[in-house]
Scaffold this active site. Sequence first.
Site, PDB file in Angstrom:
ATOM      1  N   ASN A   3      -9.969  22.070  -3.091  1.00  0.00           N
ATOM      2  CA  ASN A   3      -9.938  23.477  -3.600  1.00  0.00           C
ATOM      3  C   ASN A   3      -9.074  23.637  -4.755  1.00  0.00           C
ATOM      4  O   ASN A   3      -8.221  23.137  -5.284  1.00  0.00           O
ATOM      5  CB  ASN A   3      -9.568  24.259  -2.489  1.00  0.00           C
ATOM      6  CG  ASN A   3      -9.844  25.863  -2.596  1.00  0.00           C
ATOM      7  OD1 ASN A   3     -10.807  26.186  -3.236  1.00  0.00           O
ATOM      8  ND2 ASN A   3      -8.878  26.608  -2.617  1.00  0.00           N
TER       9      ASN A   3
ATOM     10  N   LYS B  18     -18.290  30.103  13.537  1.00  0.00           N
ATOM     11  CA  LYS B  18     -18.070  29.072  12.342  1.00  0.00           C
ATOM     12  C   LYS B  18     -18.673  27.688  12.633  1.00  0.00           C
ATOM     13  O   LYS B  18     -19.028  26.975  11.897  1.00  0.00           O
ATOM     14  CB  LYS B  18     -16.499  29.044  12.014  1.00  0.00           C
ATOM     15  CG  LYS B  18     -16.135  28.270  10.808  1.00  0.00           C
ATOM     16  CD  LYS B  18     -14.762  28.377  10.330  1.00  0.00           C
ATOM     17  CE  LYS B  18     -14.382  29.554  10.080  1.00  0.00           C
ATOM     18  NZ  LYS B  18     -14.558  29.807   8.563  1.00  0.00           N
TER      19      LYS B  18
ATOM     20  N   HIS C  49      -7.681  27.013  -6.989  1.00  0.00           N
ATOM     21  CA  HIS C  49      -7.271  28.536  -6.718  1.00  0.00           C
ATOM     22  C   HIS C  49      -6.488  29.253  -7.987  1.00  0.00           C
ATOM     23  O   HIS C  49      -5.753  28.478  -8.600  1.00  0.00           O
ATOM     24  CB  HIS C  49      -6.358  28.419  -5.268  1.00  0.00           C
ATOM     25  CG  HIS C  49      -6.070  29.782  -5.077  1.00  0.00           C
ATOM     26  ND1 HIS C  49      -6.734  30.804  -4.474  1.00  0.00           N
ATOM     27  CD2 HIS C  49      -4.792  30.569  -5.606  1.00  0.00           C
ATOM     28  CE1 HIS C  49      -6.188  31.860  -4.430  1.00  0.00           C
ATOM     29  NE2 HIS C  49      -4.916  31.916  -4.964  1.00  0.00           N
TER      30      HIS C  49
ATOM     31  N   MET D 120     -15.308  31.271  -0.377  1.00  0.00           N
ATOM     32  CA  MET D 120     -14.614  32.208  -0.079  1.00  0.00           C
ATOM     33  C   MET D 120     -14.665  32.169   1.588  1.00  0.00           C
ATOM     34  O   MET D 120     -14.720  33.138   2.235  1.00  0.00           O
ATOM     35  CB  MET D 120     -14.938  33.549  -0.524  1.00  0.00           C
ATOM     36  CG  MET D 120     -14.459  33.574  -2.106  1.00  0.00           C
ATOM     37  SD  MET D 120     -13.066  33.025  -2.753  1.00  0.00           S
ATOM     38  CE  MET D 120     -12.659  33.906  -3.878  1.00  0.00           C
ATOM     39  N   ARG D 121     -14.445  30.900   2.070  1.00  0.00           N
ATOM     40  CA  ARG D 121     -14.315  30.994   3.534  1.00  0.00           C
ATOM     41  C   ARG D 121     -13.164  29.879   3.857  1.00  0.00           C
ATOM     42  O   ARG D 121     -12.983  28.982   3.079  1.00  0.00           O
ATOM     43  CB  ARG D 121     -15.591  30.508   4.045  1.00  0.00           C
ATOM     44  CG  ARG D 121     -16.684  31.633   4.354  1.00  0.00           C
ATOM     45  CD  ARG D 121     -17.830  31.174   4.747  1.00  0.00           C
ATOM     46  NE  ARG D 121     -19.003  32.517   4.615  1.00  0.00           N
ATOM     47  CZ  ARG D 121     -18.851  33.560   5.223  1.00  0.00           C
ATOM     48  NH1 ARG D 121     -18.001  33.557   6.335  1.00  0.00           N
ATOM     49  NH2 ARG D 121     -19.378  34.711   4.950  1.00  0.00           N
TER      50      ARG D 121
ATOM     51  N   ILE E 116     -12.227  26.777   6.170  1.00  0.00           N
ATOM     52  CA  ILE E 116     -12.668  25.646   6.875  1.00  0.00           C
ATOM     53  C   ILE E 116     -12.542  25.370   8.123  1.00  0.00           C
ATOM     54  O   ILE E 116     -11.227  25.288   8.399  1.00  0.00           O
ATOM     55  CB  ILE E 116     -12.575  24.282   5.793  1.00  0.00           C
ATOM     56  CG1 ILE E 116     -13.088  24.624   4.217  1.00  0.00           C
ATOM     57  CG2 ILE E 116     -13.211  23.101   6.513  1.00  0.00           C
ATOM     58  CD1 ILE E 116     -14.570  24.690   4.126  1.00  0.00           C
TER      59      ILE E 116
ATOM     60  N   GLY F  82     -20.211  30.589  -9.975  1.00  0.00           N
ATOM     61  CA  GLY F  82     -20.677  29.233 -10.202  1.00  0.00           C
ATOM     62  C   GLY F  82     -19.910  28.565 -11.237  1.00  0.00           C
ATOM     63  O   GLY F  82     -20.669  27.381 -11.707  1.00  0.00           O
ATOM     64  N   SER F  83     -19.171  29.112 -12.076  1.00  0.00           N
ATOM     65  CA  SER F  83     -18.841  28.784 -13.523  1.00  0.00           C
ATOM     66  C   SER F  83     -18.144  27.452 -13.238  1.00  0.00           C
ATOM     67  O   SER F  83     -18.211  26.430 -14.151  1.00  0.00           O
ATOM     68  CB  SER F  83     -18.030  29.687 -14.482  1.00  0.00           C
ATOM     69  OG  SER F  83     -16.635  29.927 -13.769  1.00  0.00           O
ATOM     70  N   ASN F  84     -17.356  27.189 -12.148  1.00  0.00           N
ATOM     71  CA  ASN F  84     -16.682  26.230 -11.918  1.00  0.00           C
ATOM     72  C   ASN F  84     -17.675  24.733 -11.538  1.00  0.00           C
ATOM     73  O   ASN F  84     -17.679  23.770 -11.938  1.00  0.00           O
ATOM     74  CB  ASN F  84     -15.502  25.902 -10.769  1.00  0.00           C
ATOM     75  CG  ASN F  84     -14.054  26.595 -11.566  1.00  0.00           C
ATOM     76  OD1 ASN F  84     -13.442  25.867 -12.173  1.00  0.00           O
ATOM     77  ND2 ASN F  84     -14.154  27.804 -11.383  1.00  0.00           N
TER      78      ASN F  84
HETATM   79  C1  GAR Z   1     -12.301  30.725  -9.318  1.00  0.00           C
HETATM   80  O1  GAR Z   1     -11.488  31.313 -10.191  1.00  0.00           O
HETATM   81  C2  GAR Z   1     -11.775  30.103  -8.148  1.00  0.00           C
HETATM   82  O2  GAR Z   1     -10.684  29.515  -8.611  1.00  0.00           O
HETATM   83  C3  GAR Z   1     -11.485  31.150  -7.237  1.00  0.00           C
HETATM   84  O3  GAR Z   1     -12.965  31.689  -7.418  1.00  0.00           O
HETATM   85  C4  GAR Z   1     -13.404  31.726  -8.580  1.00  0.00           C
HETATM   86  C5  GAR Z   1     -14.740  31.303  -8.539  1.00  0.00           C
HETATM   87  O4  GAR Z   1     -15.133  31.331  -9.948  1.00  0.00           O
HETATM   88  N1  GAR Z   1     -11.288  30.802  -5.836  1.00  0.00           N
HETATM   89  C6  GAR Z   1     -10.501  31.292  -5.162  1.00  0.00           C
HETATM   90  O5  GAR Z   1     -10.115  32.503  -5.320  1.00  0.00           O
HETATM   91  C7  GAR Z   1     -10.174  30.677  -3.792  1.00  0.00           C
HETATM   92  N2  GAR Z   1      -9.397  31.249  -3.173  1.00  0.00           N
HETATM   93  P1  GAR Z   1     -16.684  30.630 -10.120  1.00  0.00           P
HETATM   94  O6  GAR Z   1     -17.712  31.043  -9.335  1.00  0.00           O
HETATM   95  O7  GAR Z   1     -16.971  31.112 -11.473  1.00  0.00           O
HETATM   96  O8  GAR Z   1     -16.419  29.067 -10.290  1.00  0.00           O
END
Ligand code: GAR
Length: 200
Positions: free
Chosen positions: A107, A65, A109, A90-91, A93, A12-14
């Site tokens: 999203n 789902k 990526h 990571m799912r 929709i 969850g850093s984002n």
């Molecule tokens: C992020 O780097 C995001 O771009 C990626 O998961 C990470 C989550 O990091 N998403 C994907 O790969 C989507 N296909 P976080 O939990 O630290 O935010």
Amino acid sequence: MKSIAIFASGSGSNFQAIIDAIQEGKLDAQVNLLVCDQPNAFVIERAKNAGIPSFVFQAKQYKSKEAYETEIIEELNKRDVEFVVLAGYMRLIGPGFLNEYQGRIVNIHPSLLPAFPGKDAIGQAIRAGVKESGVTVHFVDEGMDTGPMIAQEAVSIDVNDTSESLQPKIHAIEHKLYPAVLQRLFSQGGNKNDEKARTY
Ligand code: GAR
């Protein structure tokens, strides 16, 4: 002010970068809910610390789902969520959900899509030996990391880079880019059908 839900599966850093940007007055939004499919994910702790309610579920406890997404939609409706932000969720929709929030799901990526979709995009880039990768923010459709792109930012990969050394570079870009793109989108209405929303 946009009321949003953030969907996440991991650290969850984002998620943190978005709530920090809101607190710093850089993003005009309110996070009404965290949706998380991993009961042990650290992002749940982050939400607790920020006083944000969580809806945590385990997909395997549902028949389909559609069944868990119906519950998610109820939670979103209860909290008047207008916009859905996927941040390491990571799912895929499902179609019912997409229909409900059409043009209102984005999203992030960790690659320059359409290169390296799916899991471990950072490792995929390292293994492919490319000189450059980056980050993409895009509207969500039924595909895996597909859908109209909103913004991309590149990062160069050094010969000595590994997944471990590239990851913080990618994250640093994500944490600045995602709040900035959301702010831009919301100030323009925040809908895919608004063409200006995609000229970031
Ligand atoms: C992020 O780097 C995001 O771009 C990626 O998961 C990470 C989550 O990091 N998403 C994907 O790969 C989507 N296909 P976080 O939990 O630290 O935010």
